[in-house]
Design an enzyme around this catalytic site. Sequence first.
Site, PDB file in Angstrom:
ATOM      1  N   LYS A   1       0.840  -1.201   0.000  1.00  0.00           N
ATOM      2  CA  LYS A   1       0.000   0.000   0.000  1.00  0.00           C
ATOM      3  C   LYS A   1       0.877   1.253   0.000  1.00  0.00           C
ATOM      4  O   LYS A   1       1.866   1.329   0.737  1.00  0.00           O
ATOM      5  CB  LYS A   1      -0.889  -0.009   1.245  1.00  0.00           C
TER       6      LYS A   1
ATOM      7  N   SER B   1      -9.650   1.719   3.058  1.00  0.00           N
ATOM      8  CA  SER B   1      -8.815   2.462   2.137  1.00  0.00           C
ATOM      9  C   SER B   1      -7.784   1.602   1.417  1.00  0.00           C
ATOM     10  O   SER B   1      -7.242   2.024   0.399  1.00  0.00           O
ATOM     11  CB  SER B   1      -8.094   3.594   2.878  1.00  0.00           C
TER      12      SER B   1
ATOM     13  N   SER C   1      -9.690  -0.313   7.442  1.00  0.00           N
ATOM     14  CA  SER C   1      -9.144  -0.168   6.090  1.00  0.00           C
ATOM     15  C   SER C   1      -8.414  -1.386   5.547  1.00  0.00           C
ATOM     16  O   SER C   1      -8.040  -1.407   4.375  1.00  0.00           O
ATOM     17  CB  SER C   1      -8.203   1.039   6.030  1.00  0.00           C
TER      18      SER C   1
END
Lengths: 99, 487
Positions: B77, B152, B176
């Site tokens: 990420k 997210s 997330s």
Amino acid sequence: MKIERETVMHIAELARLQLSEEEIELYAEQLSQVLDYAAELQTLDTDAIPPTASVLPLRNVMRPDDPQPGLPRDVALANAARVIDYQFVVDAVLDSTSS
Amino acid sequence: MLTDLTLTEARDRLRAGAITALDLTRACLDHIRAVDPQVRAFLLVTEEQALEAAEAADRRLAQGDDAPLLGIPLAIKDVLTTAGIPTTAGSRILEGFVPPYTATALERLFAAGAIMLGKTNTDEFAMGSSTENSGYVVTRNPWDLERVPGGSSGGSAAAVAARMAPGALGTDTGGSVRQPAALCGVSAIKPSYGRVSRYGLIAFASSLDQIGAFGRTLADCAALLGVMAGHDPKDSTSVPDEPPDYTQALTGDVHGLRVGVPREFFIDGIEPDVERAVRAAIEQFAALGADVREISLPHTRYGIHVYYLIAPAEASANLARFDGVRYGPRAQVKGMWPAYKVTRGQGFGPEVKRRIMLGTYALSAGYYDAYYLKAQKVRTLIRQDFEQAFREVDVILTPATPGTAFRIGEKIDDPLQMYLADIFTLTPSLAGVPAACVPCGFDAHGLPVGLQIIGPAFDEATVLRAGDAYQRVTDWHTRKPQIAESS
């Protein structure tokens, strides 16, 4: 509770955020909505409840006082928009016309 | 296909010399080229570095090195800093930023032989539940390209679901990692707050942020967590205790495990297909010999109120550092204060600005006690709910989300509706306890449903054991979206 546009502008000033007219209107409405929702917390009696700032039992974490090299200066400065003599450069603070 | 191997299967074959790290990495990169133009999971593919790292891994393998992740490709990420490789946090305000150092969790993975394939898309500064708040691109759900992957960490979840990587890293502040895992039909764990160093994780809400792992199985996640976990002198909130061997904890046995099912998680508004799949999963635990009982977490409904005061408040402070002076683009405006305001006004997207505004308001004079302090006190009540529950049970099972993947654009204009997508993942984050998500079925549209498994603080081992035992007798995690077939 309705958030007034003056309040939105004041908060934006505190947060150093330039907002457009549309954003001021939108955030006034959306912040009101979210804060109205949050007001439901007031129905709970928490007078005797201590606040949680961290879930960890750790307090006053110390490390050994052994000096370590930091980032080299040129590496630390490599992403800066303006650098003079190994220093970050900003415009003059007191000359500025806006607060 | 090599891309169909789970992380654990790939590791075993690499060690046995049946496949090479270079072949596996090339297969992932080829699959990314074939599939990612549609999914858009990656912001950056680091092909050259990945191939070099794969060759290095093969040399180590040839020498008999048995580092735990030697030759395993991962998607990372883009809120985790990578020295010399651009890191954006999904924000235009960090466009062009090249970090001078690497996150501790990544350094540990790389030292254990893992290979980075690239940086994955995220909602800007990890604020969002759909990855639509990215400043760069909208990621699509591999099960239905018209729907969101969750967020997210939507890029990482989609990359694993579409078989572009056998594992991935995400970050979880209020859900997330778990929410996109549920929406993409992959496995994931958010460890206890303090278990994994946050050094090099671009901060959103510092009392909540944790790095988590994605895999196709929870056993894969255990392998990743085992390498990342442990104290780091660079993060004073990483706990000093030595983490256990998570892979050893996977015994497959949940006989007598005390499983709590909190009634507050089966509310109006939960989609019937989700409730049905989760109830069936709970039955499966009972069939495996677990002792299933109903429990109560009475303050669950306040989780969303507490979270959307505390997280924005912490974010407003953390994001004060983005002013165009030390990194990121800088607006060409005369005067220091005007330059700050325009840089931030232009660089941040709508959701980040909304949360900075909300957090600044909640912390400002006259409102602090009513909002921020009140939220911190109710956070204590939420923690106490979990402490009380874990005196009676070993793990808690809940739906990971109230619904399956929603349509792109469906909730983007209604922040409150978007926030409700995280309603079941917020309270474990506020309590700092570990929680996993495993696939447990599909709805009528063929979209995955996730089961959340919550454990007591620092007992990731039991959470992983429970989820792994469930995956040994179910095959939901082996299902594959159609798009993963193309190559």
